[in-house]
Design a protein around this motif. Sequence first.
Motif, short mmCIF file in Angstrom:
data_model
loop_
_atom_site.label_atom_id
_atom_site.label_comp_id
_atom_site.label_asym_id
_atom_site.label_seq_id
_atom_site.Cartn_x
_atom_site.Cartn_y
_atom_site.Cartn_z
N LYS A 160 0.83 -1.21 0.00
CA LYS A 160 0.00 0.00 0.00
C LYS A 160 0.86 1.26 0.00
O LYS A 160 0.55 2.24 -0.68
CB LYS A 160 -0.91 0.01 1.22
N ILE A 161 1.95 1.22 0.77
CA ILE A 161 2.84 2.39 0.79
C ILE A 161 3.53 2.55 -0.56
O ILE A 161 3.60 3.65 -1.12
CB ILE A 161 3.88 2.26 1.92
N MET A 194 9.30 -0.26 10.77
CA MET A 194 9.35 0.43 9.47
C MET A 194 10.64 1.23 9.32
O MET A 194 10.81 1.95 8.35
CB MET A 194 8.16 1.38 9.33
N ALA A 195 11.56 1.07 10.27
CA ALA A 195 12.71 1.96 10.29
C ALA A 195 13.81 1.58 9.33
O ALA A 195 14.66 2.40 9.01
CB ALA A 195 13.28 2.02 11.71
N LYS A 196 13.82 0.34 8.86
CA LYS A 196 14.98 -0.09 8.07
C LYS A 196 14.54 -1.11 7.03
O LYS A 196 13.55 -1.81 7.17
CB LYS A 196 16.05 -0.70 8.98
N GLY A 197 15.33 -1.15 5.95
CA GLY A 197 15.13 -2.16 4.93
C GLY A 197 14.10 -1.83 3.87
O GLY A 197 14.08 -2.47 2.82
N HIS A 198 13.21 -0.87 4.10
CA HIS A 198 12.15 -0.59 3.15
C HIS A 198 12.57 0.53 2.19
O HIS A 198 13.29 1.46 2.56
CB HIS A 198 10.87 -0.18 3.88
N HIS A 199 12.04 0.43 0.96
CA HIS A 199 12.36 1.41 -0.07
C HIS A 199 11.06 1.97 -0.63
O HIS A 199 10.29 1.27 -1.29
CB HIS A 199 13.16 0.74 -1.20
N PHE A 200 10.78 3.25 -0.31
CA PHE A 200 9.55 3.91 -0.77
C PHE A 200 9.95 5.18 -1.52
O PHE A 200 10.28 6.20 -0.90
CB PHE A 200 8.65 4.25 0.42
#
Length: 748
Positions: A549-550, A564-570
């Motif tokens: 969704k993000i 949600m602080a690390k590893g995600h790419h938005f």
Amino acid sequence: MREASASSRPPDSGDPQGDLLGMGARVAVLLPLPLPLREAYDYGVPAGMALNPGDFVEVPLGPRRVIGVVWGPGAGVVEARRLKPVIRRFDAPPMTAVARRFVEWVAAYTMTLPGFVLRMAMSVPAALEPPRETLAYLLRPDALAPPGFKMTDARRRVLALLEDGPPRTPGELAEEAGCGVTVVRGLAEAGLLEPLLLPPLPPGGRPDWTRPGPTLSDHQAAAADDLRQRVRAGGYTTVLLDGVTGSGKTEVYYEAIAAALEQGKQALILLPEIALSAQWLDRFARRFGAAPAEWHSELTGSQRRDTWRAVAKGEVPVVVGARSALFLPYPDLGVIIVDEEHDSAYKQEEGAIYHARDMAVARAHLGGLPIVLVSATPSLETKVNADSGRYTRIALPSRHGGAQLPEVALVDLRRDRPPARHWLAPSLRQALADTLAAGEQAMLFLNRRGYAPLTLCRACGHRMQCPNCTAWLVEHRLARKLQCHHCGLQQPLPPACPECGEEGTMAACGPGVERIAEEVAELFPDARAAIMASDTLFGPRAIQEMVRKISDHELDLIIGTQVMAKGHHFPMLTLVGVVDADLGLNGGDLRAAERTYQLLHQVAGRAGRGERPGTVMLQTFMPEHPVMQALAAGDRDGFYQLEAEMRQDAGMPPFGRLAALIVSGEDPTLVDRVALALGRAAPRDDTVHVLGPAPAPLALLRGRHRRRLLLKAPRATQVQALIAAWLERVEIPPAIRVQIDVDPYSFL
């Protein structure tokens, strides 16, 4: 973990395996139980049975039957006529010599009973039994429908699927044909389908290392080539892949995985949290054309059984998992990757207390294979090892694709104050409004779950506290409950104060993410907002859906904790606001400043990862603090240098050794008596010091009273030998538990 000295370094992995003697021989069997003996138990080998070291066997233990591992020849202490015979040997791949020595090394280093460590290495006893076969169907050639059998459209679709295809399960046929399973069974009963039993397929897919990866930058290509060469060459080496957030570290270490697959070897990737796996799995599948096998607490019992056995048989090329994946039975491991190696989630705090990163380094050394530690903010231990040359450092100094690191601004809450009973400063509110107006995404970070960390009575001051722990009950308003985040106790919100009986006086104090979400809804009622925390996202599927969704811009504003602080790419996320940047600096934790810097640096790294520049706003009451100054200036190495100097002056890790003894029991008087006895018997000389006993910060945890003693020694000290001699001088009653934490990370 300190670099191993000659006496603490894991031994070589060579271990010739020949058949032990048959009838009349004795074998030592290690059992996965916390038994008082530290060695294996002797058993006799019955007629017609030959056993090798590593074989899984069933043996009698009192009235029970227990599964264990043949550890070697018996010691010969027990008379032969008193030996109980091995009941049976399992038809399963044996535990390798490397795996057995790893169990011994972990047990010795952490001062844990070997049986307790073995239990982690054989956590799925059901996997030792023959795998369950799966019913499938083939089209029976030249079969004719019996008289009166009506050929419906659904039945024709099932038959068409099987005309040229492989055997399929009833569920697969029903799903693809758009019918019920009863239709498939009807065809089988009519003699048109031929049943057969298939062995279960290995979990995950078969990753294709020949698939081309994305175009790498010059820095990435050089780093990837270095890793590929190390994996192909084999041999133990530890590499720190040190790259800024967004530099493409994952794509680089994928090349090390490809090199292991090229050689027909297995690869293990450790992730600190299951929350990181959603986007990681998607990226892996795009790179290699198939998913890896997963290993974490959310798997079902059957998934764990199938995965464990498939790993042992070498049918699983790649495993990604949490810290316990380190103890799976790999027969031919070629590389270990520890992603976000600095993360404190790698420390196991209960049972066998160990740090998965440190044990992974030992496992790589035992197996003679390379290990890659990956981080934008390495632990001070790892950085010191890299700076001293013990580890090889490979740097990725810039973001991939030309993206710029975000600008970091400090919001001084002493001057830029939020309105009463609100938590977002005016400058952050304006930045949020501007970001949303531009059609971009924003993230608000607060590492505190629930609605409020404390609930008290405005009339008498009573505070809602957990009866089992030294902790306040946290209000979760969305779930209408109070909860202890240490023991899990839950109770409904009381309508009246349980102390004075006044109604309507219970007040929430301080913010959690739910309270921030409430303020966001008040400020931006049209914004699509969601909470991202471990108690609002249950399991990997929920996390994966939130990430989707993000990524698809179905949400404008995310409020969350460290999941949600690390590893995600938005790519559209351009603003990150940290509500309480000072939160982690409270208390006397040795690593408080380091952990706070790492967490906030990782949070900040979520902003501006695409084409649009990013901004990070840190709300703080201490803008002059070295952590805040380093974040604002982008001076990571300066912060590490200052932190290292302070630790070195104090003789603290990684320049000294620490080990904790935690004394616990239900009777506080007895706990105090044993803790004081340990304090009086503590080793003391000019270099070794013992602090305590003292109540632990969580002096009551899950109904057990706790006292701590902390041993501090020079770096070269073998603390295990000191502690073993120390404990021998004190009698520990059965009602008291003494946990040993070598290299402690948490001081709660």
